[in-house]
Design a protein around this motif. Structure first.
Motif, mmCIF file in Angstrom:
data_model
loop_
_atom_site.group_PDB
_atom_site.id
_atom_site.type_symbol
_atom_site.label_atom_id
_atom_site.label_comp_id
_atom_site.label_asym_id
_atom_site.label_seq_id
_atom_site.Cartn_x
_atom_site.Cartn_y
_atom_site.Cartn_z
ATOM 1 N N LYS A 1 150.215 15.528 105.807
ATOM 2 C CA LYS A 1 150.057 15.952 104.603
ATOM 3 C C LYS A 1 149.430 14.672 103.424
ATOM 4 O O LYS A 1 148.462 14.536 102.969
ATOM 5 C CB LYS A 1 151.266 16.785 103.428
ATOM 6 C CG LYS A 1 151.437 17.851 104.007
ATOM 7 C CD LYS A 1 152.745 17.922 103.510
ATOM 8 C CE LYS A 1 153.817 19.034 103.356
ATOM 9 N NZ LYS A 1 154.425 20.159 102.965
ATOM 10 N N ARG B 1 145.677 14.165 104.910
ATOM 11 C CA ARG B 1 145.440 15.430 104.340
ATOM 12 C C ARG B 1 144.296 15.024 102.840
ATOM 13 O O ARG B 1 144.288 15.532 102.086
ATOM 14 C CB ARG B 1 145.291 17.110 104.625
ATOM 15 C CG ARG B 1 144.954 18.063 103.736
ATOM 16 C CD ARG B 1 145.491 19.205 103.283
ATOM 17 N NE ARG B 1 146.849 18.849 103.286
ATOM 18 C CZ ARG B 1 147.437 20.797 102.821
ATOM 19 N NH1 ARG B 1 147.191 21.542 103.897
ATOM 20 N NH2 ARG B 1 148.976 20.010 102.072
ATOM 21 N N SER B 2 145.541 14.721 102.220
ATOM 22 C CA SER B 2 145.149 14.102 100.759
ATOM 23 C C SER B 2 143.987 13.077 100.391
ATOM 24 O O SER B 2 143.143 12.911 99.782
ATOM 25 C CB SER B 2 146.577 13.878 100.093
ATOM 26 O OG SER B 2 147.202 14.700 99.993
ATOM 27 N N CYS B 3 144.285 12.092 101.359
ATOM 28 C CA CYS B 3 142.747 11.528 102.234
ATOM 29 C C CYS B 3 141.690 11.823 101.800
ATOM 30 O O CYS B 3 140.398 12.145 101.482
ATOM 31 C CB CYS B 3 143.529 10.079 102.371
ATOM 32 S SG CYS B 3 144.498 9.179 102.554
#
Length: 267
Positions: free
Chosen positions: A207, A210-212
């Motif tokens: 997660k 994914r944010s990066c």
């Protein structure tokens, strides 16, 4: 062997690690644009900032991949571990590609600034109208956009795998529990438990990764929007440089004119 993704940052030379805005050629071109009141200086500076944002965001993604790999090593051998190892391998290959694409993008920007400055020194401010075309930003950014989207897809597939396995595990647990409850004459449990602690721990770095990647996608989109403004500004302004170059070609292609005869020579 998995591709080497170094946690401490990009494996590029000292010159490339230096901030783009601090590079000699970049600073000089920005100064020339500002001195000549070109609004494109602001958009160019914004594009450089977006490239630096991409480096930082990718560095964060590299760190999360390192965490993923470390946690997978501690997991017992299961089909889930095998599936996640494959996803990490795929992500690392793509992250290496992104790192190379950013390095190439920075090289193109530096070389493009050199070319723009050379044109400016030869032809004057007319050469600044289309300065953006020397940087080759669009090709590099669009290529990075494709790779980033591919990374996001791989990451989300891995998260779905974790969620599916966790659900199946708890469904199996619920079934066994209901067998025992049936023997005791108790009512069956209908709802399975939510994702367990172990599954949440495994999913956490995915997660974060994914944010990066989503942040990278946002930076690329902003950079492309700024580039579009640069390109539109250049299109609206007729290129004096192009006219001069075409005129020079025309002059060179014309046969030399004969010198007029001197009147005194007829006597």
């Amino acid at each position: 062997m998995w591709p080497e993704v170094r946690k401490e940052g990009f494996d590029i030379s000292k010159g490339k690690q230096q901030r783009l805005a601090e590079q000699k050629e970049v600073k000089e071109l920005l100064a020339v644009l500002k001195q000549n009141n070109y609004s494109s200086a602001k958009d160019l500076m914004a594009a450089l900032n977006h490239v630096e944002e991409l480096e930082k965001q990718l560095s964060g993604a590299v760190q999360e991949l390192s965490t993923m790999r470390s946690e997978l090593q501690d997991m017992q051998k299961t089909p889930l571990k095998t599936a996640l190892q494959k996803s990490v391998q795929a992500l690392e290959v793509k992250v290496v590609s992104l790192r190379e694409q950013i390095a190439a993008l920075k090289e193109n920007i530096i070389e493009g600034c050199k070319q723009a400055l050379a044109e400016f020194k030869e032809h004057g401010t007319a050469a600044l109208d289309g300065a953006a075309r020397f940087l080759h930003l669009r090709e590099g950014l669009e290529e990075m956009q494709k790779t980033t989207e591919s990374c996001i897809h791989t990451n989300e597939q891995a998260l779905k795998t974790i969620e599916t396995v966790s659900t199946e595990y708890h469904e199996a647990g619920k079934h066994l529990k209901n067998v025992g409850r049936a023997i005791l004459g108790k009512e069956a449990v209908q709802d399975a438990k939510a994702m367990g602690k172990v599954a949440k721990t495994i999913a956490a770095p995915y997660k974060a990764e994914r944010s990066c990647l989503l942040a990278m996608r946002g930076s690329i989109q902003k950079a492309l929007s700024g580039l579009e403004r640069l390109e539109q500004a250049a299109e609206k302004k007729p290129s004096i440089l192009k006219t001069m170059q075409e005129q020079n070609k025309k002059i060179q292609s014309e046969p030399p004119r004969e010198a007029p005869a001197v009147k005194g020579a007829e006597r």
